[in-house]
Write a protein that holds these residues in place. Structure first.
Motif, PDB file in Angstrom:
ATOM      1  N   TYR A  48       0.796  -1.219   0.000  1.00 34.51           N
ATOM      2  CA  TYR A  48       0.000   0.000   0.000  1.00 34.51           C
ATOM      3  C   TYR A  48       0.833   1.275   0.000  1.00 34.51           C
ATOM      4  O   TYR A  48       0.280   2.354   0.162  1.00 34.51           O
ATOM      5  CB  TYR A  48      -0.959   0.009   1.189  1.00 34.51           C
ATOM      6  CG  TYR A  48      -2.099  -0.965   1.022  1.00 34.51           C
ATOM      7  CD1 TYR A  48      -3.029  -0.788   0.010  1.00 34.51           C
ATOM      8  CD2 TYR A  48      -2.243  -2.052   1.853  1.00 34.51           C
ATOM      9  CE1 TYR A  48      -4.075  -1.672  -0.168  1.00 34.51           C
ATOM     10  CE2 TYR A  48      -3.289  -2.939   1.690  1.00 34.51           C
ATOM     11  CZ  TYR A  48      -4.204  -2.747   0.674  1.00 34.51           C
ATOM     12  OH  TYR A  48      -5.244  -3.617   0.507  1.00 34.51           O
TER      13      TYR A  48
ATOM     14  N   LYS B 103      -2.564 -12.273  -0.497  1.00 38.98           N
ATOM     15  CA  LYS B 103      -2.802 -11.391   0.660  1.00 38.98           C
ATOM     16  C   LYS B 103      -1.630 -11.423   1.640  1.00 38.98           C
ATOM     17  O   LYS B 103      -1.360 -10.440   2.319  1.00 38.98           O
ATOM     18  CB  LYS B 103      -4.084 -11.798   1.403  1.00 38.98           C
ATOM     19  CG  LYS B 103      -5.325 -11.917   0.528  1.00 38.98           C
ATOM     20  CD  LYS B 103      -5.750 -10.605  -0.084  1.00 38.98           C
ATOM     21  CE  LYS B 103      -7.042 -10.740  -0.877  1.00 38.98           C
ATOM     22  NZ  LYS B 103      -7.094  -9.950  -2.087  1.00 38.98           N
TER      23      LYS B 103
ATOM     24  N   PRO C  86      -3.810  -3.004  -5.483  1.00 32.59           N
ATOM     25  CA  PRO C  86      -3.603  -3.817  -4.272  1.00 32.59           C
ATOM     26  C   PRO C  86      -4.882  -4.506  -3.776  1.00 32.59           C
ATOM     27  O   PRO C  86      -4.818  -5.569  -3.179  1.00 32.59           O
ATOM     28  CB  PRO C  86      -3.099  -2.809  -3.241  1.00 32.59           C
ATOM     29  CG  PRO C  86      -2.573  -1.670  -4.040  1.00 32.59           C
ATOM     30  CD  PRO C  86      -3.428  -1.608  -5.260  1.00 32.59           C
ATOM     31  N   VAL C  87      -6.052  -3.872  -4.030  1.00 32.31           N
ATOM     32  CA  VAL C  87      -7.318  -4.465  -3.568  1.00 32.31           C
ATOM     33  C   VAL C  87      -7.531  -5.836  -4.213  1.00 32.31           C
ATOM     34  O   VAL C  87      -8.037  -6.757  -3.585  1.00 32.31           O
ATOM     35  CB  VAL C  87      -8.495  -3.510  -3.900  1.00 32.31           C
ATOM     36  CG1 VAL C  87      -9.830  -4.213  -3.736  1.00 32.31           C
ATOM     37  CG2 VAL C  87      -8.441  -2.284  -3.004  1.00 32.31           C
TER      38      VAL C  87
ATOM     39  N   LYS D 268      -5.372   1.859 -10.203  1.00 34.71           N
ATOM     40  CA  LYS D 268      -5.339   2.568  -8.910  1.00 34.71           C
ATOM     41  C   LYS D 268      -5.687   1.624  -7.752  1.00 34.71           C
ATOM     42  O   LYS D 268      -5.143   1.751  -6.664  1.00 34.71           O
ATOM     43  CB  LYS D 268      -6.305   3.755  -8.948  1.00 34.71           C
ATOM     44  CG  LYS D 268      -6.238   4.675  -7.745  1.00 34.71           C
ATOM     45  CD  LYS D 268      -7.034   5.951  -8.012  1.00 34.71           C
ATOM     46  CE  LYS D 268      -7.363   6.713  -6.748  1.00 34.71           C
ATOM     47  NZ  LYS D 268      -6.235   7.153  -5.977  1.00 34.71           N
ATOM     48  N   TRP D 269      -6.593   0.703  -8.008  1.00 39.36           N
ATOM     49  CA  TRP D 269      -7.015  -0.214  -6.959  1.00 39.36           C
ATOM     50  C   TRP D 269      -6.316  -1.571  -7.093  1.00 39.36           C
ATOM     51  O   TRP D 269      -6.840  -2.601  -6.667  1.00 39.36           O
ATOM     52  CB  TRP D 269      -8.538  -0.421  -7.015  1.00 39.36           C
ATOM     53  CG  TRP D 269      -9.313   0.773  -6.556  1.00 39.36           C
ATOM     54  CD1 TRP D 269      -8.894   2.066  -6.489  1.00 39.36           C
ATOM     55  CD2 TRP D 269     -10.665   0.793  -6.096  1.00 39.36           C
ATOM     56  NE1 TRP D 269      -9.880   2.889  -6.036  1.00 39.36           N
ATOM     57  CE2 TRP D 269     -10.991   2.133  -5.784  1.00 39.36           C
ATOM     58  CE3 TRP D 269     -11.627  -0.175  -5.921  1.00 39.36           C
ATOM     59  CZ2 TRP D 269     -12.241   2.513  -5.298  1.00 39.36           C
ATOM     60  CZ3 TRP D 269     -12.882   0.205  -5.441  1.00 39.36           C
ATOM     61  CH2 TRP D 269     -13.186   1.531  -5.131  1.00 39.36           C
TER      62      TRP D 269
ATOM     63  N   LEU E  77      -9.159   2.713 -12.830  1.00 42.53           N
ATOM     64  CA  LEU E  77      -9.494   2.145 -11.520  1.00 42.53           C
ATOM     65  C   LEU E  77      -8.761   0.828 -11.280  1.00 42.53           C
ATOM     66  O   LEU E  77      -8.295   0.568 -10.172  1.00 42.53           O
ATOM     67  CB  LEU E  77     -10.997   1.898 -11.430  1.00 42.53           C
ATOM     68  CG  LEU E  77     -11.853   2.973 -10.789  1.00 42.53           C
ATOM     69  CD1 LEU E  77     -13.299   2.494 -10.703  1.00 42.53           C
ATOM     70  CD2 LEU E  77     -11.341   3.305  -9.388  1.00 42.53           C
TER      71      LEU E  77
ATOM     72  N   ARG F 122       0.749  -8.971   0.383  1.00 47.42           N
ATOM     73  CA  ARG F 122       0.232  -7.608   0.383  1.00 47.42           C
ATOM     74  C   ARG F 122       0.410  -6.925   1.741  1.00 47.42           C
ATOM     75  O   ARG F 122       0.986  -5.841   1.825  1.00 47.42           O
ATOM     76  CB  ARG F 122      -1.246  -7.613  -0.004  1.00 47.42           C
ATOM     77  CG  ARG F 122      -1.805  -6.217  -0.163  1.00 47.42           C
ATOM     78  CD  ARG F 122      -3.233  -6.233  -0.608  1.00 47.42           C
ATOM     79  NE  ARG F 122      -4.138  -6.725   0.432  1.00 47.42           N
ATOM     80  CZ  ARG F 122      -5.434  -6.853   0.261  1.00 47.42           C
ATOM     81  NH1 ARG F 122      -5.986  -6.566  -0.890  1.00 47.42           N
ATOM     82  NH2 ARG F 122      -6.191  -7.294   1.247  1.00 47.42           N
ATOM     83  N   THR F 123      -0.096  -7.516   2.796  1.00 45.87           N
ATOM     84  CA  THR F 123      -0.091  -6.809   4.081  1.00 45.87           C
ATOM     85  C   THR F 123       0.282  -7.666   5.283  1.00 45.87           C
ATOM     86  O   THR F 123       0.395  -7.133   6.384  1.00 45.87           O
ATOM     87  CB  THR F 123      -1.479  -6.206   4.400  1.00 45.87           C
ATOM     88  OG1 THR F 123      -2.468  -7.111   3.967  1.00 45.87           O
ATOM     89  CG2 THR F 123      -1.665  -4.856   3.798  1.00 45.87           C
TER      90      THR F 123
END
Lengths: 254, 406
Positions: free
Chosen positions: A116, A162, A156-157, A153-154, A150, A165-166
């Motif tokens: 992110y 996963k 990572p969503v 821009k999105w 979009l 990612r985080t």
């Protein structure tokens, strides 16, 4: 049983990061100019409710300032009894399961705990061409939103892994919270562009300044003991400390 | 005969009094009772307060009972039409459907030809009129509407800088770093080194606000001469005073979108929007150092920016003034991790941050704070105008006196 406990404790100690000390800096120039005022304040009978600030300079081993790094003011030494559980300290590499070689390489060239980081956004357009996971995320976004803008821009969503990612960011944050609890975290600060932080807003007493989590894989953890001074009336800090990371001996730790 | 008639009359009277007497007595004794009972009945069950169904509030207990998404559909059907095509993204941009109200408010919905409850959303009450008041999102559009003036916000925003800065506040890595080498972030400030990008990750969210049609950035004033002093003239507010703050979901949903993103999800409104205590308003009614009139005179029209101006205690401080521009944000905002969007006091910056390298606080050469405090102490009518407008008329606070050693 007790043997097992001793072995576990020894193992945890062995996994502790290298310890780094700090140096109180020479009396700051500004304090010298106001020495009389400072001395007068120190001599006042009533102890102030709030301690004087502590200025910290954080440098790497090559004396380059370390910007935007988190430091903590602690009640207890991170290397004291009941300190952080070093053995459970998360390692970024453990959260890359399933990642393609391209993604591993892409992440290795960047310094971020999660996907992110806004600075990544500008690079997504290129990343979707070279990194399979980003490509999949882009295609998923395109399918859902029918908009290239979009989908990018999105990104990572819709990122498929996963854990990459985080999860490392989450684990690190949870570990830091627990480490902060064990060491009596008072407050945390972030260094500015010159590697400087001014710690303010705490009661007089003895504290430890530490990063708690190594600034890099296998890096050192500072154990900087400080005793506060009364507030200086004309500047935000009454004390200055320099935290310089020791030169690394090996990539794998102590 | 005469005696017999008299005896009959007396007996009749006695019989009548024997029959009616107790009843009359009972009746006269009981007469106030029904009134007391009525009064007691009225006290026990007071008339229900009339509910004004033209006013909707989220704070009604029944409205707080269920989760936000029991009424608010995410995304709304109209999300692609609400914003310009190149700015559109899935979002909650419309009122809930009628069904979310009907479960409890059927009676009010069918109350006469013009049910008052319809005016909560609709501009005209008619079966044929579908026109609605602007919805509260997109926030920037709503804030400029007439409706916003009559409907103050009911929520405060929860944004933990503490969490987000660890994700965002990363200094850019050196391009030259090789794999396996220490990944320390280098920020060289040596004068002979090539100038690298300043690690100012705050600018990801906060940019300098420029008033429409405003002139160039503020030049640095000659320090001690900058105040309006005793002239009492209100200084013109320079451009580049304030920093923007994201006001819409566009800066949140690219991470927090419900379908795949991070918690709190976009359909969990309460994850970020905290109900304000009843009766409180999200913005100060009147500013401290600035007021609404000053903001209008200075050409501020953006409601979010005006709110920032009104909460300031140093109205004339310009972030983009040429000497301030290059100072790292964290040099003055020293407690960024502790900043809470629910507590304006955490935004406060110490006056000692103005001293820095003797920039504005110094006895010799005399700097502006020393100069103005001296003048104010000598003449109570003096107005401290370097940093203040309204507060410049007040006595200098202890922090200012301490800073100059008075």
């Amino acid at each position: 049983m007790s043997c097992l406990f001793v072995l576990a404790a020894a193992s945890a100690r062995a996994q502790a990061p290298p310890q780094a000390a700090c140096q109180p800096s020479p009396t700051p120039v500004a304090v010298k100019a106001d020495a009389a005022a400072a001395a007068a304040l120190t001599a006042t009978a009533t102890a102030p409710a709030e301690a004087g600030g502590i200025r910290v300079f954080l440098y790497d081993a090559a004396k380059n300032p370390l910007a935007r790094k988190r430091l903590y003011l602690l009640r207890r030494s991170p290397f004291g009894a009941g300190g952080p559980d070093w053995a459970s300290m998360p390692r970024h590499a453990d959260y890359l399961q399933g990642a393609s070689p391209q993604l591993r390489e892409w992440l290795a060239r960047r310094d971020c705990d999660s996907l992110y980081c806004p600075e990544f956004e500008a690079e997504f357009a290129e990343a979707v061409k070279t990194v399979p996971e980003f490509k999949r995320a882009y295609e998923e976004g395109l399918r859902k939103y029918r908009s290239e803008r979009l989908a990018l821009k999105w990104l990572p969503v819709n990122f498929p892994l996963k854990n990459v990612r985080t999860e490392y960011f989450r684990r690190k944050r949870a570990w830091l919270e627990e480490a902060g609890r064990r060491t009596g975290k008072v407050v945390s600060f972030m260094t500015d562009g010159k590697g400087r932080a001014v710690l303010t807003g705490f009661a007089p007493g003895e504290y430890y300044i530490s990063n708690l989590f190594p600034l890099e894989e296998g890096g050192a953890v500072f154990d900087c003991k400080v005793t506060t001074l009364p507030p200086h009336p004309r500047q935000m800090w009454a004390l200055t400390y320099v935290l310089s990371a020791p030169a690394r001996q090996s990539a794998s730790g102590p | 005969m005469k005696h017999r008639k008299l005896l009959f009359a007396l007996l009749t009277l006695a019989a009548a009094s024997a029959f009616l007497g107790p009843r009359l007595a009972e009746s006269s004794a009981a007469a106030p009772e029904p009134q007391r009972r009525r009064a007691a009945t009225q006290r026990r069950a007071p008339a229900r307060p009339r509910v004004d169904y033209t006013k909707f509030t989220h704070s009604t207990p029944a409205h707080r009972k269920d989760s936000c998404d029991s009424c608010h559909k995410s995304p709304s059907d109209n999300w692609a039409r609400v914003r310009a095509r190149d700015a559109a993204f899935p979002d909650i941009t419309d009122y809930p459907e009628h069904e979310s109200c009907l479960g409890c408010h059927r009676q009010q919905f069918f109350n006469g030809a013009r049910p008052p409850i319809c005016t909560v959303c609709h501009t005209a009450v008619s079966p044929r009129a579908g026109e609605r008041h602007p919805f509260a999102n997109p926030a920037d559009v709503f804030a400029r509407s007439a409706r916003a003036k009559t409907r103050p916000g009911e929520f405060a925003l929860i944004f933990p800088h503490d969490v987000h800065q660890d994700v965002m506040a990363r200094a850019p890595s050196d391009a030259g770093d090789e794999r396996g080498a220490p990944r320390f972030v280098r920020a060289a400030f040596a004068q002979d080194a090539p100038k690298k990008a300043k690690p100012n990750s705050c600018s990801i969210c906060h940019q300098t606000y420029r008033r429409p049609g405003a002139a160039a950035p503020t030049p640095a004033p000659a320090d001690a001469a900058a105040g309006a002093g005793a002239s009492g003239a209100t200084p013109a507010l320079p451009d580049g005073l304030l920093k923007t703050t994201p006001t819409g979901h566009d800066s949140c949903f690219n991470c927090h979108w419900q379908d795949g993103g991070e918690k709190p999800f976009s359909n969990d409104c309460a994850g970020c929007h905290k109900p304000l205590p009843k009766g409180s308003v999200p913005a100060p009614a009147a500013g401290r150092d600035a007021d609404a009139q000053l903001a209008a005179r200075a050409g501020f029209a953006d409601p979010f920016i005006i709110r920032k101006l009104l909460r300031r205690e140093t109205v004339t401080f310009a972030h983009d003034e040429e000497n301030h521009r290059d100072i790292d944000c964290a040099s003055c905002h020293t407690r960024i991790p502790a900043i809470s969007t629910l507590d304006d006091s955490t935004l406060k910056v110490s006056i000692l941050s103005c001293g820095g390298s003797g920039c504005h606080i110094n006895a010799r050469p005399k700097k502006i704070l020393n100069d103005e405090v001296d003048k104010k102490l000598a003449d109570a009518a003096f107005r401290c105008a370097k940093c203040h407008v309204n507060l410049g008329d007040e006595k200098p606070p202890r922090s200012h006196l301490d800073a100059v050693g008075k």
